[in-house]
Scaffold this active site. Structure first.
Site, short mmCIF file in Angstrom:
data_model
loop_
_atom_site.label_atom_id
_atom_site.label_comp_id
_atom_site.label_asym_id
_atom_site.label_seq_id
_atom_site.Cartn_x
_atom_site.Cartn_y
_atom_site.Cartn_z
CG HIS A 123 -2.08 -0.91 1.08
ND1 HIS A 123 -3.33 -0.52 0.67
CD2 HIS A 123 -2.19 -2.25 1.28
CE1 HIS A 123 -4.14 -1.55 0.61
NE2 HIS A 123 -3.47 -2.62 0.99
CG ASP A 134 0.31 9.61 0.50
OD1 ASP A 134 0.23 8.45 0.93
OD2 ASP A 134 -0.38 10.55 0.93
#
Ligand code: ADQ
Length: 722
Positions: A165, A372
């Site tokens: 992730h 991110d």
């Protein structure tokens, strides 16, 4: 649909204790929402840590377990020391900063690795306990990178997916980790490894080249006879729920209130976990810079920054919180007035409705992480704007920037640039705002979290799992056929088949055990043995020439049926191209240390086993392309081998050997060919219908039988002698 076993560090629940007892509440996070359908419909289980339950009474614990069972969740309890060393320690103080390119935050001492490994083992053990044949296992995130391989060792046939992730960093960053190899091998236990973006896939692929010497990394690689697929699956959000939420009267009322409170002011919004990757300080500085530069904006804009408390027991996070507090105080003291302040800072979590109302009320959403994996906040903002208004300012270092190209993209390290972008966003004409937001919403709605789950699971279902113990069964079956045959002719490749690869080609001479094995095979009744190799005549003569075997050198260009007999060359093989190709190979060898050129009678080879792997692979590709262009229609073939690019006259291949050895062969003789690389495929293809082809290794092959490598080839041949 097969049963889905989800494995993640945290279960998608919150355990709440109060005086009336304890309740287990399903959390509404993106992952939980996206996976709840497949989890429930497949009758599956979710395995993970339920959070800290150490303060619960025994009765409360029992109640938690019952409620978890009802929700098809299986708890894995972590002790206080595991939380601090596995979760906060290795996961959040080593892997998290490293994957976000913050090397200087990684502690100098790698103290928590052992616990990380042990907890990964615990997760794997619990998963194995609950596994039933036919289940699909989906492991999530950087806390559990070792789990796929731990599962694979015990469940060779299981279908295992892994999703990462957070960013997968450049291999130059990743390879600074002392335990880099274990982590990569951990992931390779999966059948499918998913990332948010193509760049992360590329970074992982070059890490495989760099660390594991795996060469041809496309969207799949061969690993221990299995395929491992890599892919980009950008995670989406539950767009429909955000869109419908912002149309509820109560939420619209809250939106109206926000607007009223901001009358005469433009509302800029920041929503993040309070994490040093989210770029909050530079975002605040960008607001400060704009106010400093353009006094007209003073009193006219307000940044509402909502930060959810996160990992607050980790020292770096506590220090970061102080830094943000200080900056907010400083900017407000400089540019605030008696009536208002430019930064409105909330250190807390909001519920879904409050969040939706803020998204809908904002003029500008300011999302500026310095790195991110994806960033779901940016997508949530778009989904919450069915009014087609609002401007998204987004960091180009968020995975989401690959998809949300209609946002105003910014470099979060460039404070001045961000101030410019913020001003441009605030002044953007309505028509442009609407055009951009419409495009953003189409993207976010179409590629939502349900699409993400479906596309990952569909790809995982399509990935062939390890063939059911093909290697072992293959060897046994081949052996049975060979034993039954009235006569045998063994055609054996040499490098990679009878001996493992060595750093330099000349180091691969036969050991005593191999010479003895070959000798005994030649003594076996009704058995002939031939070596079919890419090596030169001289090398084969020197290494195995004394044994009563046939030798076939340079991929069948030269043949010598028995010791003492003359070598014969295939007819009509041109060699007048060599003086043109040799300088090219020499030039490529001169470009990089470790490369060397080997010259044989009708072929030339460029070896790069000792070259730094990424560079070697790159140059080999360049060389193949160059040769392919220059000699496209000539009499040459360019063959990629194992760390070698070979150029030879067209029409020479190992398959030509088969016809020759079968001349005058006793009736009923079965030809058995064993080899490991692409050149042996020609040999396999030329076998008669009752021939036996055995591939030694994990590559794709037309061979009907497989063994793992030289050690198993030797075992198989030795078994033939019993
Ligand atoms: P995170 O780093 O947590 O996730 P993000 O993707 O933005 O980052 O998700 C944050 C979630 O928390 C969002 O759903 C958001 O609504 C919620 N949230 C944030 N602030 C909140 C607040 N004040 N109150 C309530 N809720 C709040 C990691 C990776 C990301 C990746 C996701 C999913 O770091 O890059 O996108 O996983 O893979």
């Amino acid at each position: 649909m097969s049963r889905l076993l989800l494995v993640s560090n945290r279960l998608p629940v919150t355990v709440k204790a109060d005086k009336d007892g304890v309740s287990v509440v399903r959390s509404a996070g993106g992952l939980a929402t996206g996976l709840s359908g497949p989890h429930e419909n497949s009758g599956g289980l979710w395995i993970g840590w339920p959070g800290d339950v150490s303060r619960l009474t025994q009765a409360q614990r029992t109640s938690v377990e019952e409620q978890l069972t009802q929700q098809r969740c299986v708890p894995l309890y972590l002790s206080a020391s595991e939380v601090s060393r596995f979760y906060e320690g290795y996961s959040n103080q080593v892997l998290w900063p490293l994957c976000h390119y913050l090397l200087e935050r990684v502690p100098r001492q790698d103290r928590d690795w052992d616990i990380y490994r042990k907890v990964n083992e615990r997760f794997a053990d619990l998963t194995v306990q609950h596994y039933q044949p036919g289940d699909t296992i989906w492991v999530h995130d950087y806390q559990l990178m070792l789990v796929p391989a731990l599962l694979r060792a015990r469940l060779p046939q299981a279908r295992i997916g892994f999703f990462h992730h957070i960013p997968f960093p450049s291999s130059e960053i990743f390879r600074t980790l002392p335990h880099r190899l274990e982590l990569v091998r951990g992931l390779l236990g999966a059948d499918l490894i998913g990332f948010h973006t193509n760049s992360y896939v590329r970074h992982f692929a070059s890490t495989l080249v760099q660390l594991c010497g795996i060469e041809k990394v496309g969207d799949r690689i061969e690993q221990d006879g299995r395929q491992v697929r890599l892919g980009a699956f950008p995670m989406g959000i539950d767009a429909e729920s955000f869109e419908s939420q912002v149309q509820e009267p109560a939420v619209l009322e809250e939106v109206r209130m926000h607007r009223e409170k901001s009358a005469g002011q433009r509302l800029v919004l920041g929503v993040d976990r309070l994490d040093y990757t989210k770029g909050i300080p530079r975002r605040l500085l960008a607001v400060q810079r704009l106010l400093e530069r353009e006094p007209a904006w003073r009193g006219k804009l307000r940044l509402v920054q909502v930060a959810v408390p996160s990992r607050s027991t980790v020292a770096d996070y506590a220090a970061y919180r102080e830094r943000v507090d200080e900056l907010v105080g400083r900017i407000n003291s400089l540019y605030g007035s008696v009536h208002s302040v430019p930064i409105h800072y909330l250190y807390r979590s909001l519920n879904a409705r409050q969040l939706a109302a803020l998204y809908r009320a904002a003029d500008v959403m300011f999302v500026t992480p310095i790195r991110d994996g994806m960033n779901l906040v940016a997508k949530e903002f778009c989904a919450a704007r069915p009014d087609d208004d609002g401007v998204l300012v987004l960091s180009e270092f968020a995975g989401a920037a690959d998809e949300l190209t209609d946002a105003v993209l910014v470099n979060p390290y460039d404070v001045d640039g961000m101030a410019d972008a913020l001003e441009a966003a605030l002044e953007m004409p309505e028509e442009e705002r609407r055009t951009r937001m419409r495009a953003l919403r189409v993207r976010v709605k179409e590629y939502d979290v349900h699409w993400w789950v479906r596309s990952f699971l569909d790809t995982l279902q399509d990935t062939p799992t390890a063939p059911p113990r093909v290697e072992a069964r293959g060897a046994e079956d081949a052996l049975a056929l060979m034993r039954e045959a009235p006569a045998l002719h063994l055609l054996l490749d040499y490098d990679g088949t009878l001996v493992p690869f060595t750093a330099r080609p000349e180091q691969a001479s036969p050991d005593g055990e191999l010479l003895e094995l070959l000798k005994r095979l030649t003594e076996r009744p009704h058995t002939r043995v031939s070596i079919v190799s890419g090596r030169s005549r001289e090398v084969l003569e020197a290494w195995v020439g004394a044994l009563p075997m046939g030798l076939h050198a340079e991929h069948g260009l030269w043949s010598r049926p028995a010791p003492g007999e003359p070598w014969k060359m295939l007819e009509d093989v041109p060699t007048d191209w060599k003086h043109l190709v040799r300088p090219i190979l020499d030039a490529f060898a001169a470009r990089v240390p470790g490369a060397l050129v080997e010259e044989k009678h009708a072929s030339l080879a460029w070896h790069y086993r000792q070259v730094e792997p990424v560079l070697g692979t790159k140059l080999a590709r360049e060389l193949r392309m160059h040769l392919g262009e220059v000699f496209a229609h000539g009499p040459l073939e360019v063959l990629p081998g194992d760390k070698v690019v070979e150029v030879r006259a067209r029409g020479v291949n190992k398959g030509r050997v088969v016809g020759r050895v079968m001349e005058g062969q006793a009736p009923g003789t079965r030809v058995v060919a064993i080899g490991d690389d692409r050149t042996d495929e020609d040999l396999f293809a030329a076998l008669p219908p009752d021939g036996i082809a055995i591939h030694a290794g994990g590559k794709e092959s037309r061979a009907g039988y497989r063994v793992k490598g030289p050690a198993e080839v030797r075992q198989l041949l030795a078994a033939l002698l019993k």
